[in-house]
Structure formats: structure tokens, C-alpha cells
Design a protein around this motif. Structure first.
Motif, short mmCIF file in Angstrom:
data_model
loop_
_atom_site.label_atom_id
_atom_site.label_comp_id
_atom_site.label_asym_id
_atom_site.label_seq_id
_atom_site.Cartn_x
_atom_site.Cartn_y
_atom_site.Cartn_z
N ILE A 35 0.83 -1.20 0.00
CA ILE A 35 0.00 0.00 0.00
C ILE A 35 0.87 1.25 0.00
O ILE A 35 0.60 2.21 -0.72
CB ILE A 35 -0.96 -0.02 1.21
N ARG A 36 1.92 1.22 0.78
CA ARG A 36 2.79 2.41 0.85
C ARG A 36 3.56 2.62 -0.46
O ARG A 36 3.95 3.74 -0.76
CB ARG A 36 3.73 2.30 2.05
N GLN A 37 3.73 1.55 -1.23
CA GLN A 37 4.34 1.72 -2.55
C GLN A 37 3.34 2.25 -3.57
O GLN A 37 3.73 2.78 -4.60
CB GLN A 37 4.91 0.39 -3.05
N GLY A 38 2.04 2.09 -3.28
CA GLY A 38 1.03 2.63 -4.17
C GLY A 38 -0.07 1.70 -4.59
O GLY A 38 -0.98 2.09 -5.33
N PHE A 39 -0.04 0.44 -4.15
CA PHE A 39 -1.12 -0.48 -4.51
C PHE A 39 -2.42 -0.06 -3.84
O PHE A 39 -2.43 0.32 -2.66
CB PHE A 39 -0.78 -1.91 -4.10
N ARG A 40 -3.51 -0.15 -4.60
CA ARG A 40 -4.82 0.19 -4.06
C ARG A 40 -5.81 -0.96 -4.25
O ARG A 40 -6.99 -0.81 -3.94
CB ARG A 40 -5.36 1.47 -4.72
N GLY A 41 -5.37 -2.08 -4.77
CA GLY A 41 -6.21 -3.26 -4.92
C GLY A 41 -5.57 -4.44 -4.23
O GLY A 41 -4.39 -4.75 -4.48
N ILE A 42 -6.30 -5.10 -3.35
CA ILE A 42 -5.78 -6.23 -2.56
C ILE A 42 -6.67 -7.45 -2.79
O ILE A 42 -7.89 -7.37 -2.68
CB ILE A 42 -5.75 -5.91 -1.06
N ASP A 43 -6.05 -8.59 -3.07
CA ASP A 43 -6.76 -9.86 -3.24
C ASP A 43 -6.37 -10.81 -2.12
O ASP A 43 -5.17 -10.98 -1.81
CB ASP A 43 -6.39 -10.49 -4.58
N THR A 44 -7.37 -11.45 -1.49
CA THR A 44 -7.10 -12.41 -0.44
C THR A 44 -8.17 -13.50 -0.47
O THR A 44 -8.91 -13.62 -1.44
CB THR A 44 -7.02 -11.70 0.94
N ALA A 45 -8.25 -14.31 0.59
CA ALA A 45 -9.26 -15.36 0.65
C ALA A 45 -9.45 -15.78 2.10
O ALA A 45 -8.52 -15.71 2.91
CB ALA A 45 -8.85 -16.58 -0.18
N CYS A 46 -10.67 -16.23 2.42
CA CYS A 46 -10.94 -16.79 3.74
C CYS A 46 -10.57 -18.27 3.70
O CYS A 46 -11.43 -19.15 3.71
CB CYS A 46 -12.41 -16.59 4.09
N GLN A 47 -9.28 -18.50 3.62
CA GLN A 47 -8.72 -19.85 3.47
C GLN A 47 -7.40 -19.91 4.24
O GLN A 47 -6.34 -19.67 3.68
CB GLN A 47 -8.48 -20.17 1.99
N PRO A 48 -7.44 -20.21 5.55
CA PRO A 48 -6.22 -20.21 6.36
C PRO A 48 -5.12 -21.12 5.82
O PRO A 48 -3.94 -20.92 6.15
CB PRO A 48 -6.72 -20.69 7.72
N LYS A 49 -5.48 -22.08 4.99
CA LYS A 49 -4.49 -22.99 4.42
C LYS A 49 -3.45 -22.23 3.60
O LYS A 49 -2.26 -22.58 3.63
CB LYS A 49 -5.21 -24.02 3.54
N HIS A 50 -3.86 -21.22 2.86
CA HIS A 50 -2.94 -20.50 1.98
C HIS A 50 -2.91 -18.99 2.19
O HIS A 50 -2.04 -18.31 1.63
CB HIS A 50 -3.30 -20.76 0.52
N TYR A 51 -3.85 -18.45 2.98
CA TYR A 51 -3.93 -17.00 3.19
C TYR A 51 -4.03 -16.69 4.67
O TYR A 51 -4.63 -17.44 5.43
CB TYR A 51 -5.17 -16.42 2.50
N HIS A 52 -3.46 -15.55 5.06
CA HIS A 52 -3.61 -15.06 6.43
C HIS A 52 -4.47 -13.80 6.35
O HIS A 52 -3.97 -12.67 6.35
CB HIS A 52 -2.25 -14.76 7.03
N GLU A 53 -5.78 -14.01 6.25
CA GLU A 53 -6.70 -12.90 6.03
C GLU A 53 -6.66 -11.85 7.15
O GLU A 53 -6.69 -10.64 6.85
CB GLU A 53 -8.12 -13.45 5.84
N PRO A 54 -6.55 -12.24 8.43
CA PRO A 54 -6.44 -11.20 9.46
C PRO A 54 -5.21 -10.31 9.26
O PRO A 54 -5.25 -9.12 9.59
CB PRO A 54 -6.33 -12.01 10.76
N GLY A 55 -4.13 -10.87 8.71
CA GLY A 55 -2.95 -10.08 8.43
C GLY A 55 -3.20 -9.02 7.37
O GLY A 55 -2.64 -7.93 7.41
#
Length: 281
Positions: A35-55
Motif C-alpha cells: 500500500i505504501r508503494q502505491g497499490f490500491r487493490g488487494i486480493d485475499t481469501a478466507c482460506q487459512p491454508k494459503h492465506y492469512h486474512e487477518p494479516g
């Protein structure tokens, strides 16, 4: 915070998204960096196996304020069916009906991401039976009706017939298809044509990882030299110019800046033709 690059949008979606798979304990740190570099689009998933959504939510929260609001971001997550979950870390009741699983997953995502709405909710993959896929889709439509989701999409959908049937049967049509982009599927030409015909945005993932031969091709290297860019920038720029929104998951600030820098130049018609011939085989 660094100056935000001018990142063109595709139908209110940024032209490139930051993907958060496999970041584990570094997720918050890397999302904040992106975000600080300039990204404004974030992709994630409610899948603890491969994603840390709370992070992801933690990284986003660290950047809110100082001129940035939730509305400045495109936030996209996924409902992942049981087949794609770690049995020890399922974020919903696996014995609940499919519609309830969707609702519980969605509620978990809102809490994890510290938001009260999503810009897009994606079905992570079709279910084994088409009727189950449609049942899940109906539940996603209900969430859309409630106003907490702006658009719906599907990922890992490589059968054109399945996508066509979903589009035909859906009351709220899918507006996003997110697929692995590589030679083994013919770069999804038929699916991409269907998306273009019906106003759907095609998002590509594994765009660099799955295409080392393409990045090493003499044509790509020649264009990179001519534009004084990297082969990755040439590929990403070409894709954005034909309406594809690529995901990038780099953990390098330098590569983040390079990925965002693709909008600082353009390939001409002849150059796009050369790239097009490469992904048509």
C-alpha cells in the motif's frame, strides 16, 4: 508514505492487484508495504491454508488515515469450499448447509479485514457438482442484495461451458473471473473471449511464475531492451492493454515499484501484435 503512482482502473478496479497468498506471518508487513508503494487493490481469501486474512486487515488498518480511507481501496476476498480448506482450520461450520457456510465465511472475512463491505466476493473454485456451485452462488447473490458486496466473481474456472452456464443461470452475473494464466490452458483464450463479450474482468494469477519460457522469449527480451524495462513489466503491460488485470505477489519493494511502473509506458499496436502471437502459441 511514498507518492501514489497513477494506476488506471478497470471498471472501478485497479489495473493491477496485490495478491496475498502464501505470505503467512509476513502478510501484514507486506500488505502495508504494498500500500505504501502505491497499490490500491488487494486480493485475499478466507482460506487459512494459503492465506492469512487477518494479516491483510492488519496491514490495511495500518495505512488508514493520513489521507487514506477504506473507499480508496479495492478489497477482494473469496469463499473457499471445503475441498480447498485445511481440515484443521476451516473458517466456518463444515456440517452447515452450503448457504450457511458462505454466510459464516463472509462474516469471518469482514471481521478479519476490519471492514463492513467488500468490493468483490469470489467463489474460489467451482464445487464438484454444478448444482452445488449454483447453490453457493445463490447465497453470494443474497449477500450482494444486502449491499455488503459490490460484485461477484469466480476463480479457478477453466471449463468454458461451466462459466457459460453460471452466467446464464445467475441472477447477479459474475463480473470477475480469476484464473491461472499459462500455456497449459492455452492462456484461457476461450474464457477470455467470453469475459470480453459479457463485460467481465479477467484477472490473471501465477502470471510470472507459470511463464518462465515466455519471459525468456527473444521477443519479450527485445521489447524490454527497447523500452528499458524488465521482461515482467513488458508482459504485465501487455496484459493490462488488452483488458486483463494481473495479480502480483512480490515481497520486494523494488519489484512492487516496477509492477506499478508499468503504467508509465505503453506498447504500440505492432508490439502488442508480437506479444499476442506469443500467447496464441
Amino acid at each position: 508514505m511514498t507518492t501514489t503512482p497513477d494506476v488506471p482502473a478497470v471498471s472501478s478496479m485497479p489495473g493491477i492487484l496485490y495478491g496475498t497468498a502464501w505470505k503467512k506471518e509476513r502478510t501484514a508487513e507486506l500488505v502495508e508495504l504494498a500500500i505504501r508503494q502505491g497499490f490500491r487493490g488487494i486480493d485475499t481469501a478466507c482460506q487459512p491454508k494459503h492465506y492469512h486474512e487477518p494479516g491483510v486487515g492488519e496491514g490495511l488498518a495500518a495505512c488508514l488515515g493520513a489521507g487514506l480511507r477504506r473507499g480508496d481501496f479495492y478489497l477482494q476476498t473469496k469463499f473457499t469450499p471445503l475441498d480447498g480448506q485445511d481440515p484443521a482450520r476451516i473458517p466456518y461450520d463444515p456440517k452447515a448447509p452450503l448457504a450457511e457456510q458462505v454466510r459464516q465465511s463472509f462474516a469471518a472475512s469482514l471481521e478479519n479485514l476490519r471492514t463492513d463491505y467488500l468490493d468483490c466476493l469470489v467463489l474460489h473454485s467451482p464445487l464438484r457438482q454444478e448444482r452445488e456451485t449454483l447453490e453457493v452462488w445463490r447465497a453470494m447473490e443474497d449477500l450482494h442484495d444486502g449491499g455488503a458486496v459490490k460484485r461477484l466473481g469466480i476463480s479457478n474456472c477453466y471449463q468454458p461451458g461451466l462459466l457459460e452456464n453460471l452466467h446464464r443461470e445467475a441472477r447477479i452475473k459474475p463480473t470477475v473471473v480469476q484464473n491461472r494464466f499459462y500455456a497449459e490452458t492455452g492462456y484461457d483464450r476461450e474464457i477470455r473471449e467470453f469475459c470480453q463479450k459479457h463485460g467481465m474482468v479477467y484477472q490473471s494469477f501465477w502470471t510470472l511464475t507459470a511463464n518462465p519460457k515466455l519471459l525468456e522469449h527473444a521477443t519479450v527480451k527485445q521489447l524490454a531492451a527497447q523500452h528499458q524495462r524488465t521482461p515482467a513489466q513488458i508482459l504485465f503491460r501487455y496484459l493490462t492493454q488488452i483488458g486483463i488485470v494481473p495479480l502480483t505477489g512480490t515481497g520486494s519493494a523494488e519489484h512492487m515499484r516496477e509492477d506499478l511502473g508499468i503504467f508509465g509506458f505503453a506498447l504500440d499496436g505492432k508490439e502488442c501484435g508480437k506479444m499476442g502471437r506469443l500467447i496464441r502459441g
